[in-house]
Design a protein around this motif. Sequence first.
Motif, PDB file in Angstrom:
ATOM      1  N   ASN A 160       0.826  -1.200   0.000  1.00  8.08           N
ATOM      2  CA  ASN A 160       0.000   0.000   0.000  1.00  8.08           C
ATOM      3  C   ASN A 160       0.870   1.264   0.000  1.00  8.08           C
ATOM      4  OD1 ASN A 160       0.699   0.639   2.744  1.00  8.08           O
ATOM      5  ND2 ASN A 160      -0.792  -0.849   3.443  1.00  8.08           N
ATOM      6  N   LYS A 161       0.180   2.397  -0.080  1.00  5.41           N
ATOM      7  CA  LYS A 161       0.844   3.700  -0.189  1.00  5.41           C
ATOM      8  C   LYS A 161       1.806   3.960   0.968  1.00  5.41           C
ATOM      9  CE  LYS A 161      -0.410   8.525   0.154  1.00  5.41           C
ATOM     10  NZ  LYS A 161      -1.488   9.442   0.457  1.00  5.41           N
ATOM     11  N   ASP A 162       1.400   3.630   2.180  1.00  9.69           N
ATOM     12  CA  ASP A 162       2.257   3.889   3.340  1.00  9.69           C
ATOM     13  C   ASP A 162       3.535   3.057   3.294  1.00  9.69           C
ATOM     14  OD1 ASP A 162       0.840   5.869   4.918  1.00  9.69           O
ATOM     15  OD2 ASP A 162      -0.704   4.339   5.168  1.00  9.69           O
ATOM     16  N   GLN A 163       3.440   1.831   2.829  1.00 18.00           N
ATOM     17  CA  GLN A 163       4.628   0.991   2.726  1.00 18.00           C
ATOM     18  C   GLN A 163       5.612   1.577   1.707  1.00 18.00           C
ATOM     19  OE1 GLN A 163       2.334  -2.551   1.866  1.00 18.00           O
ATOM     20  NE2 GLN A 163       3.193  -3.569   3.665  1.00 18.00           N
ATOM     21  N   VAL A 164       5.083   2.008   0.568  1.00 22.04           N
ATOM     22  CA  VAL A 164       5.931   2.565  -0.487  1.00 22.04           C
ATOM     23  C   VAL A 164       6.577   3.871  -0.028  1.00 22.04           C
ATOM     24  CG1 VAL A 164       5.929   3.525  -2.822  1.00 22.04           C
ATOM     25  CG2 VAL A 164       4.623   1.447  -2.327  1.00 22.04           C
ATOM     26  N   GLU A 165       5.765   4.774   0.519  1.00 22.63           N
ATOM     27  CA  GLU A 165       6.298   6.065   0.970  1.00 22.63           C
ATOM     28  C   GLU A 165       7.284   5.881   2.115  1.00 22.63           C
ATOM     29  OE1 GLU A 165       3.100   8.765   1.844  1.00 22.63           O
ATOM     30  OE2 GLU A 165       2.470   8.864  -0.249  1.00 22.63           O
ATOM     31  N   GLY A 166       7.022   4.939   2.996  1.00 19.22           N
ATOM     32  CA  GLY A 166       7.929   4.671   4.109  1.00 19.22           C
ATOM     33  C   GLY A 166       9.284   4.193   3.631  1.00 19.22           C
ATOM     34  N   ARG A 167       9.274   3.295   2.669  1.00 19.10           N
ATOM     35  CA  ARG A 167      10.550   2.800   2.125  1.00 19.10           C
ATOM     36  C   ARG A 167      11.305   3.911   1.411  1.00 19.10           C
ATOM     37  NH1 ARG A 167       9.626  -3.468   0.417  1.00 19.10           N
ATOM     38  NH2 ARG A 167       8.390  -3.963   2.241  1.00 19.10           N
ATOM     39  N   ALA A 168      10.571   4.778   0.721  1.00 19.58           N
ATOM     40  CA  ALA A 168      11.213   5.899   0.022  1.00 19.58           C
ATOM     41  C   ALA A 168      11.858   6.853   1.028  1.00 19.58           C
ATOM     42  CB  ALA A 168      10.198   6.635  -0.843  1.00 19.58           C
ATOM     43  N   LYS A 169      11.150   7.154   2.124  1.00 20.45           N
ATOM     44  CA  LYS A 169      11.717   8.041   3.150  1.00 20.45           C
ATOM     45  C   LYS A 169      12.954   7.421   3.778  1.00 20.45           C
ATOM     46  CE  LYS A 169       7.497  10.466   4.412  1.00 20.45           C
ATOM     47  NZ  LYS A 169       6.462  10.652   5.434  1.00 20.45           N
ATOM     48  N   GLU A 170      12.917   6.114   3.997  1.00 23.59           N
ATOM     49  CA  GLU A 170      14.092   5.441   4.540  1.00 23.59           C
ATOM     50  C   GLU A 170      15.283   5.577   3.599  1.00 23.59           C
ATOM     51  OE1 GLU A 170      13.999   1.585   6.887  1.00 23.59           O
ATOM     52  OE2 GLU A 170      12.064   1.529   5.851  1.00 23.59           O
ATOM     53  N   ALA A 171      15.029   5.405   2.314  1.00 27.45           N
ATOM     54  CA  ALA A 171      16.102   5.503   1.323  1.00 27.45           C
ATOM     55  C   ALA A 171      16.682   6.909   1.279  1.00 27.45           C
ATOM     56  CB  ALA A 171      15.592   5.097  -0.055  1.00 27.45           C
ATOM     57  N   VAL A 172      15.818   7.912   1.283  1.00 29.49           N
ATOM     58  CA  VAL A 172      16.281   9.304   1.284  1.00 29.49           C
ATOM     59  C   VAL A 172      17.085   9.572   2.556  1.00 29.49           C
ATOM     60  CG1 VAL A 172      15.514  11.714   1.447  1.00 29.49           C
ATOM     61  CG2 VAL A 172      14.455  10.177  -0.214  1.00 29.49           C
ATOM     62  N   GLY A 173      16.607   9.044   3.665  1.00 27.52           N
ATOM     63  CA  GLY A 173      17.317   9.200   4.927  1.00 27.52           C
ATOM     64  C   GLY A 173      18.695   8.576   4.902  1.00 27.52           C
ATOM     65  N   ASN A 174      18.807   7.411   4.283  1.00 23.10           N
ATOM     66  CA  ASN A 174      20.113   6.762   4.171  1.00 23.10           C
ATOM     67  C   ASN A 174      21.084   7.610   3.368  1.00 23.10           C
ATOM     68  OD1 ASN A 174      19.624   4.400   5.652  1.00 23.10           O
ATOM     69  ND2 ASN A 174      18.689   3.395   3.906  1.00 23.10           N
ATOM     70  N   VAL A 175      20.587   8.203   2.282  1.00 24.66           N
ATOM     71  CA  VAL A 175      21.440   9.047   1.444  1.00 24.66           C
ATOM     72  C   VAL A 175      21.876  10.290   2.213  1.00 24.66           C
ATOM     73  CG1 VAL A 175      21.487  10.479  -0.639  1.00 24.66           C
ATOM     74  CG2 VAL A 175      20.480   8.201  -0.725  1.00 24.66           C
ATOM     75  N   LYS A 176      20.927  10.943   2.890  1.00 26.69           N
ATOM     76  CA  LYS A 176      21.260  12.145   3.666  1.00 26.69           C
ATOM     77  C   LYS A 176      22.267  11.818   4.770  1.00 26.69           C
ATOM     78  CE  LYS A 176      17.064  14.985   3.333  1.00 26.69           C
ATOM     79  NZ  LYS A 176      15.968  15.539   4.153  1.00 26.69           N
ATOM     80  N   ASP A 177      22.040  10.710   5.450  1.00 23.85           N
ATOM     81  CA  ASP A 177      22.926  10.294   6.537  1.00 23.85           C
ATOM     82  C   ASP A 177      24.338  10.076   5.999  1.00 23.85           C
ATOM     83  OD1 ASP A 177      23.968   9.336   8.933  1.00 23.85           O
ATOM     84  OD2 ASP A 177      22.942   7.402   8.811  1.00 23.85           O
ATOM     85  N   ALA A 178      24.449   9.355   4.902  1.00 23.61           N
ATOM     86  CA  ALA A 178      25.763   9.082   4.319  1.00 23.61           C
ATOM     87  C   ALA A 178      26.430  10.359   3.822  1.00 23.61           C
ATOM     88  CB  ALA A 178      25.630   8.080   3.183  1.00 23.61           C
ATOM     89  N   ALA A 179      25.660  11.230   3.177  1.00 18.88           N
ATOM     90  CA  ALA A 179      26.222  12.483   2.670  1.00 18.88           C
ATOM     91  C   ALA A 179      26.676  13.369   3.823  1.00 18.88           C
ATOM     92  CB  ALA A 179      25.189  13.220   1.813  1.00 18.88           C
ATOM     93  N   GLY A 180      25.884  13.436   4.871  1.00 15.05           N
ATOM     94  CA  GLY A 180      26.256  14.230   6.032  1.00 15.05           C
ATOM     95  C   GLY A 180      27.500  13.696   6.707  1.00 15.05           C
ATOM     96  N   ASP A 181      27.595  12.368   6.777  1.00 12.63           N
ATOM     97  CA  ASP A 181      28.775  11.746   7.376  1.00 12.63           C
ATOM     98  C   ASP A 181      30.020  12.013   6.520  1.00 12.63           C
ATOM     99  OD1 ASP A 181      30.160  10.123   9.258  1.00 12.63           O
ATOM    100  OD2 ASP A 181      29.985   8.397   7.911  1.00 12.63           O
TER     101      ASP A 181
END
Length: 56
Positions: free
Chosen positions: A2-23
């Motif tokens: 469902n929509k929440d599962q898809v959006e949740g995974r997308a937010k996690e992915a964006v978060g991983n990128v931001k975390d890595a870039a910030g690090d």
Amino acid sequence: MNKDQVEGRAKEAVGNVKDAAGDATGNHKLQAEGKADQVEGKVQKTFGDVKEDVKN
């Protein structure tokens, strides 16, 4: 899936990128935003998982 599962995974992915870039750049604010996005994404994905389980 469902929509929440898809959006949740997308937010996690964006978060991983931001975390890595910030690090990599030493930008602690960006890294913290990334970690927050990861948590938000996990919560939303879990909510979607629960909705899916209830529906089935």
